[in-house]
Design an enzyme around this catalytic site. Structure first.
Site, PDB file in Angstrom:
ATOM      1  N   ILE A 180       0.839  -1.207   0.000  1.00 45.67           N
ATOM      2  CA  ILE A 180       0.000   0.000   0.000  1.00 45.67           C
ATOM      3  C   ILE A 180       0.874   1.257   0.000  1.00 45.67           C
ATOM      4  O   ILE A 180       0.627   2.204  -0.746  1.00 45.67           O
ATOM      5  CB  ILE A 180      -0.972  -0.020   1.202  1.00 45.67           C
ATOM      6  CG1 ILE A 180      -1.993  -1.148   1.008  1.00 45.67           C
ATOM      7  CG2 ILE A 180      -1.680   1.319   1.368  1.00 45.67           C
ATOM      8  CD1 ILE A 180      -2.959  -1.350   2.151  1.00 45.67           C
ATOM      9  N   VAL A 233      10.597   4.165  13.197  1.00 50.28           N
ATOM     10  CA  VAL A 233       9.960   5.459  13.486  1.00 50.28           C
ATOM     11  C   VAL A 233       9.656   5.537  14.982  1.00 50.28           C
ATOM     12  O   VAL A 233       9.078   4.609  15.566  1.00 50.28           O
ATOM     13  CB  VAL A 233       8.684   5.636  12.626  1.00 50.28           C
ATOM     14  CG1 VAL A 233       7.860   6.827  13.116  1.00 50.28           C
ATOM     15  CG2 VAL A 233       9.061   5.817  11.164  1.00 50.28           C
ATOM     16  N   ALA A 266       1.642   3.563   6.577  1.00 48.37           N
ATOM     17  CA  ALA A 266       1.261   2.362   5.809  1.00 48.37           C
ATOM     18  C   ALA A 266       1.968   1.160   6.422  1.00 48.37           C
ATOM     19  O   ALA A 266       2.761   0.483   5.776  1.00 48.37           O
ATOM     20  CB  ALA A 266       1.638   2.546   4.340  1.00 48.37           C
ATOM     21  N   HIS A 441       2.711 -13.886 -30.724  1.00 49.64           N
ATOM     22  CA  HIS A 441       3.773 -12.888 -30.882  1.00 49.64           C
ATOM     23  C   HIS A 441       3.191 -11.634 -31.524  1.00 49.64           C
ATOM     24  O   HIS A 441       2.396 -11.759 -32.464  1.00 49.64           O
ATOM     25  CB  HIS A 441       4.878 -13.457 -31.773  1.00 49.64           C
ATOM     26  CG  HIS A 441       5.951 -12.450 -32.070  1.00 49.64           C
ATOM     27  ND1 HIS A 441       6.891 -12.081 -31.138  1.00 49.64           N
ATOM     28  CD2 HIS A 441       6.196 -11.732 -33.200  1.00 49.64           C
ATOM     29  CE1 HIS A 441       7.692 -11.179 -31.667  1.00 49.64           C
ATOM     30  NE2 HIS A 441       7.292 -10.929 -32.917  1.00 49.64           N
TER      31      HIS A 441
END
Ligand SMILES: Cc1cc2nc3c(=O)[nH]c(=O)nc-3n(C[C@H](O)[C@H](O)[C@H](O)COP(=O)(O)OP(=O)(O)OC[C@H]3O[C@@H](n4cnc5c(N)ncnc54)[C@H](O)[C@@H]3O)c2cc1C
Length: 462
Positions: A180, A233, A266, A441
């Site tokens: 995310i 953090v 996140a 292809h």
């Protein structure tokens, strides 16, 4: 008050798919949803809106980077952010209305409101208590944060706030280099935001094939994303207009800070089961807040099942959908089944990343003898023509039997290419089976065939 064969609580991809499958199997079905619209996290604040913004910004990137190379002269594109958000909202509406239509078509009752389970066999919505022979809990998940980080969904946001920022921020810190964080980081990076990703581990997208991780991070860096790896953090302090993130580097225990207009947290999601009353009726939960189920999605209470993000396993819409179908079939007396070994995972960045089955690291840990067939998109004519030659296909196969054990793709349309390998794996195919299958292809999927050839005598175009 009504009586149903099945009441499903939650209308995300797990819940709504379960409801439709129940109805198809002749069961009288209702689905409870507290949100204003059907479709859950996925359609309202997850997969669909994030893919709309990824699509819009990828078009922007294509216009800026590649149009000139193909002889198409355009004025420098200008971003109308409110209109881009409207496009995202229109996409959500088209999809959520689609589920409403499917409910009507399949005669599924939408019980509007937040549901709870006063006892097995009963579902309460508002003042009404409905009887249900079977209850399926499909209440999904919510974003989780970190200690010391207060989310206000304006300056410090989760993915939900990041999908509707009032303006394009000049700078953004993304905490967490998972799917995310990197998808939304890419969206804003392409819109001109200065994006710094802070990750606790030393690698992006934990759990993925290590070679893909390295290539992916290198490509994202080249696109302008900055990375601070191995950093924990400590806190985020915010004002009305910006926030300061303090992190500690694992290598030297040094504390550093970075400021940004927006901080996107996140760091993952956690199961959402608030308000269901599960404690009171004694539904067993894991210490991670997941509802514990057996192999047939049954909880410890008779007639109460659970699926999707609320239980163990990858938090993916298609995993929830598969469980939704399988539990409906189980309730109807059929043999519902999900093959957890073949659930693809896709990251919708540019290029896309797709993965299924075992990684090389897992095979090494298991001590399994394997071979790896790899093919770079540099050898694929279509990819070269489309400025999409970054990345590769890697197929892992058993050394003796040649049976495909896993595949990892980074490159154009990886999220679509992975499925021929999924089908092959479902059929227990060998890499040679893919290699001997004629591929049109020029297509990107020729790279899949070449990787399969690389598991044998070697690819043709490298
Ligand atoms: C930004 C973002 C991007 C994502 N992108 C992808 C992607 O590209 N591909 C992918 O596979 N997955 C993606 N996901 C994950 C995916 O959205 C989830 O795995 C999926 O939605 C889980 O489905 P679910 O049915 O278990 O629950 P959810 O989709 O979370 O739905 C649960 C629903 O239950 C309702 N509910 C909860 N409690 C009650 C109650 N008591 N009464 C009534 N209703 C209730 C909620 O309102 C919600 O609508 C993304 C997630 C996010 C946040």
């Amino acid at each position: 008050m009504a009586s149903y064969d099945v009441i499903i609580i939650g209308s995300g991809p797990g819940g709504y798919v379960c409801a439709i499958r129940c109805a198809q199997l002749g069961l009288k079905t209702a689905c409870v949803e507290g949100r204003e619209t059907l479709g859950g996290t996925c359609l309202n604040i997850g997969c669909i809106p994030s893919k709309a913004l990824l699509h819009a910004t990828e078009m922007l990137h294509e216009t800026e980077e590649n149009f000139g190379k193909m002889g198409i002269k355009v004025l420098r594109p200008d971003v109308d952010w409110p209109r881009m958000l409207e496009y995202k909202n229109e996409t959500i509406e088209a999809n959520t209305k689609g589920i409403e239509f499917l409910f009507k078509k399949n005669k599924i009752d939408w019980l509007k409101g937040w549901g709870s389970i006063p006892e097995a066999g009963k579902v309460q919505v508002g003042d009404e208590v409905h009887d249900a022979k079977n209850i399926v809990i499909a209440t999904g998940s919510e974003a989780s944060s970190l200690p010391g980080v207060d989310v206000d969904e304006k300056v410090v946001v989760t993915s939900t706030g990041a999908l509707e920022l009032g303006k394009i921020p000049k700078s953004m810190v993304v905490i967490g280099a998972g799917v995310i964080g990197l998808e939304l980081g890419s969206v804003y990076g392409r819109l001109g935001t200065d994006v710094t990703v802070i990750e606790f581990l030393d690698v992006v997208t934990p759990g993925m094939d290590a070679e893909v991780q390295k290539t992916f991070q290198r490509i994202l860096k080249r696109q302008g994303l900055k990375f601070v790896m191995g950093a924990a953090v400590q806190k985020v302090s915010a004002t009305k207009t910006k926030a300061k993130v303090t992190y500690k580097l694992k290598k030297n225990d040094k504390e550093e800070t970075v400021e940004a207009e927006t901080v996107l947290v996140a760091t993952g999601r956690k199961p959402f089961t608030d308000g269901l009353g599960l404690d009171a009726i004694g539904v067993a939960m894991s210490d991670r807040g997941q509802i514990i189920t057996d192999a047939h999605w049954k909880t410890n209470l008779d007639g109460v099942f659970a699926i999707g993000d609320a239980i163990d396993g990858p938090m993916l819409a298609h995993k929830a959908e598969d469980e939704g179908m399988a539990v409906a079939e189980t309730i109807a007396g059929q043999a519902g089944h999900v093959n957890y070994g073949v659930i693809p995972g896709v990251i919708y960045t540019h290029p896309e990343v797709a993965t299924v089955g075992k990684t090389e690291e897992q095979l090494k840990e298991e001590g399994r003898a394997y071979k790896a067939g790899k093919f770079s998109f540099m050898g694929n004519g279509r990819a070269k023509a489309n400025f999409a030659a970054d990345g590769f296909v890697k197929i892992l196969a058993d050394k003796e039997s040649d049976r495909i054990l896993g595949a990892h793709i980074i490159g154009p349309m990886a999220g679509d290419l992975i499925h021929e390998i999924c089908v092959a794996m479902e059929f227990g195919a060998a890499a040679e089976d893919l290699a001997r299958t004629c591929h049109a292809h020029p297509t990107y999927s020729e790279a899949v065939r070449e990787a399969a050839l690389a598991c044998g005598d070697g690819p043709i175009h490298s």
